[in-house]
Design a protein around this motif. Sequence first.
Motif, PDB file in Angstrom:
ATOM      1  N   HIS A  26      31.362  -6.116   2.448  1.00  0.00           N
ATOM      2  CA  HIS A  26      32.760  -5.805   2.797  1.00  0.00           C
ATOM      3  C   HIS A  26      32.900  -4.768   3.888  1.00  0.00           C
ATOM      4  CE1 HIS A  26      33.089  -7.778  -1.122  1.00  0.00           C
ATOM      5  NE2 HIS A  26      34.165  -8.289  -0.588  1.00  0.00           N
ATOM      6  N   ARG A  27      31.805  -4.330   4.489  1.00  0.00           N
ATOM      7  CA  ARG A  27      31.945  -3.335   5.555  1.00  0.00           C
ATOM      8  C   ARG A  27      32.604  -4.006   6.767  1.00  0.00           C
ATOM      9  NH1 ARG A  27      25.570  -3.291   6.214  1.00  0.00           N
ATOM     10  NH2 ARG A  27      25.386  -5.149   7.496  1.00  0.00           N
ATOM     11  N   GLU A  28      33.156  -3.148   7.626  1.00  0.00           N
ATOM     12  CA  GLU A  28      33.909  -3.677   8.766  1.00  0.00           C
ATOM     13  C   GLU A  28      32.982  -4.320   9.808  1.00  0.00           C
ATOM     14  OE1 GLU A  28      36.305  -0.619  10.477  1.00  0.00           O
ATOM     15  OE2 GLU A  28      36.975  -1.947  12.111  1.00  0.00           O
ATOM     16  N   MET A  68      14.337  -0.317   8.868  1.00  0.00           N
ATOM     17  CA  MET A  68      14.861   0.472   9.991  1.00  0.00           C
ATOM     18  C   MET A  68      16.134   1.225   9.561  1.00  0.00           C
ATOM     19  SD  MET A  68      14.155  -2.425  12.912  1.00  0.00           S
ATOM     20  CE  MET A  68      14.410  -1.475  14.403  1.00  0.00           C
ATOM     21  N   TYR A  69      17.003   0.533   8.786  1.00  0.00           N
ATOM     22  CA  TYR A  69      18.207   1.221   8.275  1.00  0.00           C
ATOM     23  C   TYR A  69      17.804   2.287   7.259  1.00  0.00           C
ATOM     24  CZ  TYR A  69      20.969  -2.100  10.844  1.00  0.00           C
ATOM     25  OH  TYR A  69      21.525  -2.816  11.870  1.00  0.00           O
ATOM     26  N   ARG A  70      16.753   1.999   6.487  1.00  0.00           N
ATOM     27  CA  ARG A  70      16.265   2.993   5.540  1.00  0.00           C
ATOM     28  C   ARG A  70      15.745   4.230   6.279  1.00  0.00           C
ATOM     29  NH1 ARG A  70      15.043   1.304   0.241  1.00  0.00           N
ATOM     30  NH2 ARG A  70      15.955  -0.740  -0.102  1.00  0.00           N
ATOM     31  N   ALA A  71      15.056   4.009   7.413  1.00  0.00           N
ATOM     32  CA  ALA A  71      14.528   5.131   8.201  1.00  0.00           C
ATOM     33  C   ALA A  71      15.680   6.026   8.670  1.00  0.00           C
ATOM     34  CB  ALA A  71      13.734   4.600   9.401  1.00  0.00           C
ATOM     35  N   GLY A  92      14.253 -10.755  -2.702  1.00  0.00           N
ATOM     36  CA  GLY A  92      12.837 -11.029  -2.413  1.00  0.00           C
ATOM     37  C   GLY A  92      12.588 -11.311  -0.942  1.00  0.00           C
ATOM     38  N   LYS A  93      13.570 -10.986  -0.105  1.00  0.00           N
ATOM     39  CA  LYS A  93      13.456 -11.323   1.325  1.00  0.00           C
ATOM     40  C   LYS A  93      12.188 -10.783   1.974  1.00  0.00           C
ATOM     41  CE  LYS A  93      17.189  -9.386   2.810  1.00  0.00           C
ATOM     42  NZ  LYS A  93      17.695  -8.749   1.596  1.00  0.00           N
ATOM     43  N   SER A  94      11.904  -9.491   1.747  1.00  0.00           N
ATOM     44  CA  SER A  94      10.774  -8.870   2.464  1.00  0.00           C
ATOM     45  C   SER A  94       9.452  -9.547   2.108  1.00  0.00           C
ATOM     46  CB  SER A  94      10.659  -7.384   2.148  1.00  0.00           C
ATOM     47  OG  SER A  94      11.862  -6.758   2.445  1.00  0.00           O
ATOM     48  N   ASP A 113      26.943  -2.645  -6.439  1.00  0.00           N
ATOM     49  CA  ASP A 113      27.645  -1.715  -5.532  1.00  0.00           C
ATOM     50  C   ASP A 113      27.179  -1.926  -4.100  1.00  0.00           C
ATOM     51  OD1 ASP A 113      28.871  -0.647  -7.727  1.00  0.00           O
ATOM     52  OD2 ASP A 113      27.644   1.174  -7.804  1.00  0.00           O
ATOM     53  N   ARG A 114      25.850  -2.098  -3.951  1.00  0.00           N
ATOM     54  CA  ARG A 114      25.307  -2.296  -2.586  1.00  0.00           C
ATOM     55  C   ARG A 114      25.788  -3.611  -2.002  1.00  0.00           C
ATOM     56  NH1 ARG A 114      19.646  -1.743  -0.445  1.00  0.00           N
ATOM     57  NH2 ARG A 114      18.682  -2.087  -2.460  1.00  0.00           N
ATOM     58  N   ASP A 115      25.768  -4.667  -2.832  1.00  0.00           N
ATOM     59  CA  ASP A 115      26.276  -5.976  -2.379  1.00  0.00           C
ATOM     60  C   ASP A 115      27.694  -5.805  -1.847  1.00  0.00           C
ATOM     61  OD1 ASP A 115      24.005  -7.213  -3.286  1.00  0.00           O
ATOM     62  OD2 ASP A 115      24.973  -8.383  -4.874  1.00  0.00           O
ATOM     63  N   GLY A 117      17.001  -9.441   6.977  1.00  0.00           N
ATOM     64  CA  GLY A 117      18.027  -8.404   6.957  1.00  0.00           C
ATOM     65  C   GLY A 117      19.328  -8.925   6.399  1.00  0.00           C
ATOM     66  N   ARG A 118      20.440  -8.502   7.016  1.00  0.00           N
ATOM     67  CA  ARG A 118      21.762  -8.931   6.556  1.00  0.00           C
ATOM     68  C   ARG A 118      22.527  -9.666   7.648  1.00  0.00           C
ATOM     69  NH1 ARG A 118      19.334  -6.367   3.445  1.00  0.00           N
ATOM     70  NH2 ARG A 118      19.983  -5.260   1.570  1.00  0.00           N
ATOM     71  N   ASP A 119      22.194  -9.366   8.904  1.00  0.00           N
ATOM     72  CA  ASP A 119      22.975  -9.892  10.041  1.00  0.00           C
ATOM     73  C   ASP A 119      22.064 -10.565  11.061  1.00  0.00           C
ATOM     74  OD1 ASP A 119      21.577  -7.632  10.764  1.00  0.00           O
ATOM     75  OD2 ASP A 119      23.109  -6.897  12.140  1.00  0.00           O
ATOM     76  N   ILE A 120      20.896 -11.028  10.616  1.00  0.00           N
ATOM     77  CA  ILE A 120      19.931 -11.556  11.590  1.00  0.00           C
ATOM     78  C   ILE A 120      20.434 -12.890  12.149  1.00  0.00           C
ATOM     79  CG2 ILE A 120      17.501 -12.099  12.048  1.00  0.00           C
ATOM     80  CD1 ILE A 120      18.130  -9.156  11.136  1.00  0.00           C
ATOM     81  N   ALA A 172      21.505   5.563   0.715  1.00  0.00           N
ATOM     82  CA  ALA A 172      21.768   6.154   2.035  1.00  0.00           C
ATOM     83  C   ALA A 172      21.723   5.075   3.115  1.00  0.00           C
ATOM     84  CB  ALA A 172      20.742   7.255   2.330  1.00  0.00           C
ATOM     85  N   ALA A 173      20.748   4.173   3.037  1.00  0.00           N
ATOM     86  CA  ALA A 173      20.624   3.113   4.057  1.00  0.00           C
ATOM     87  C   ALA A 173      21.883   2.268   4.083  1.00  0.00           C
ATOM     88  CB  ALA A 173      19.410   2.239   3.746  1.00  0.00           C
ATOM     89  N   SER A 174      22.398   1.954   2.906  1.00  0.00           N
ATOM     90  CA  SER A 174      23.598   1.125   2.824  1.00  0.00           C
ATOM     91  C   SER A 174      24.794   1.872   3.440  1.00  0.00           C
ATOM     92  CB  SER A 174      23.835   0.768   1.352  1.00  0.00           C
ATOM     93  OG  SER A 174      24.998   0.032   1.194  1.00  0.00           O
TER      94      SER A 174
HETATM   95  O1   DC Z   1      16.866  -4.890   2.873  1.00  0.00           O
HETATM   96  P1   DC Z   1      16.958  -3.427   2.432  1.00  0.00           P
HETATM   97  O2   DC Z   1      17.366  -3.270   0.997  1.00  0.00           O
HETATM   98  O3   DC Z   1      15.728  -2.652   2.743  1.00  0.00           O
HETATM   99  O4   DC Z   1      18.154  -2.812   3.335  1.00  0.00           O
HETATM  100  C1   DC Z   1      18.607  -1.496   3.177  1.00  0.00           C
HETATM  101  C2   DC Z   1      20.075  -1.402   3.598  1.00  0.00           C
HETATM  102  O5   DC Z   1      20.167  -1.625   5.008  1.00  0.00           O
HETATM  103  C3   DC Z   1      21.011  -2.413   2.943  1.00  0.00           C
HETATM  104  O6   DC Z   1      21.871  -1.800   2.013  1.00  0.00           O
HETATM  105  C4   DC Z   1      21.846  -2.977   4.059  1.00  0.00           C
HETATM  106  C5   DC Z   1      21.286  -2.438   5.314  1.00  0.00           C
HETATM  107  N1   DC Z   1      20.861  -3.479   6.253  1.00  0.00           N
HETATM  108  C6   DC Z   1      21.781  -3.931   7.158  1.00  0.00           C
HETATM  109  O7   DC Z   1      22.936  -3.501   7.131  1.00  0.00           O
HETATM  110  N2   DC Z   1      21.422  -4.833   8.103  1.00  0.00           N
HETATM  111  C7   DC Z   1      20.179  -5.321   8.131  1.00  0.00           C
HETATM  112  N3   DC Z   1      19.848  -6.202   9.082  1.00  0.00           N
HETATM  113  C8   DC Z   1      19.215  -4.894   7.192  1.00  0.00           C
HETATM  114  C9   DC Z   1      19.599  -3.974   6.233  1.00  0.00           C
END
Ligand code: DC
Length: 227
Positions: free
Chosen positions: A182-184, A38-41, A16-18, A175-177, A125-128, A94-96
């Motif tokens: 676990h990405r580098e 942005m990653y989705r784009a 529910g972040k967005s 899978d996305r989690d 996001g994930r790394d903010i 694809a974004a992931s």
């Molecule tokens: O929040 P979202 O589901 O729209 O993000 C799509 C993908 O982008 C998600 O699988 C991980 C990636 N992402 C990221 O790596 N770093 C971010 N700051 C935001 C999203």
Amino acid sequence: MKDIFKVAIDGPSGAGKSTIAKAVAKNLGIDYVDTGAMYRAVGYKASSRGVSPEDREAVKHLMEDTDIDFADGDIILDGEIINDKIRTPEISKAASLYSAIPEVREKLVELQKEMARKSDVVMDGRDIGTCVLPEADVKVYLTASSLVRARRRYRELTEKGIACDLKEIEQDILDRDHRDMHREHSPLVQAEDAVYLDSSDMTLDQVVDAIGRLIDQKIDGQAGGRP
Ligand code: DC
């Protein structure tokens, strides 16, 4: 006193972040930046051009020739509004995949830092909190159980008339989690100074209020109050 106020909200897909970050930004009267969009784009552009995530050279070229911006709440890729095109399960995947590529992250993180240099922001996001805005005033790690996240997504899709399967959605989320955690490069982790919030048993309003209280505490603690 600092000039720019920054809020970082990180967490896994579907927490529910967005929606929450948008509401927090509205309450504060400041900008909201959806970094996932942005990653989705990038995922949308690369997959529609047939650029494989394995072809690092091609991805690098694509990034050099890619312009992503926001205007009036719309996400704009190379001059085109792409809001709806990036909200499909295919683009989520694809974004992931593309977000794990360092050349993609380097460019988007730089763009995000630039956006936060100019004005007060709430960014999700994930790394903010760990990478884009390590100096953020308030950091939240927002999560919920995979079943609760899958149920919310299921409801969203069925409300739009899109047929879907709850079990499949939960598996996609897991899978996305796994890929995101676990990405580098810049995996999803809770920043040491982030407040952990599990929204499984909370309503959206309760989460927005809880973050609002954290912001108020921070502002009260800053000499001179809000910038
Ligand atoms: O929040 P979202 O589901 O729209 O993000 C799509 C993908 O982008 C998600 O699988 C991980 C990636 N992402 C990221 O790596 N770093 C971010 N700051 C935001 C999203």
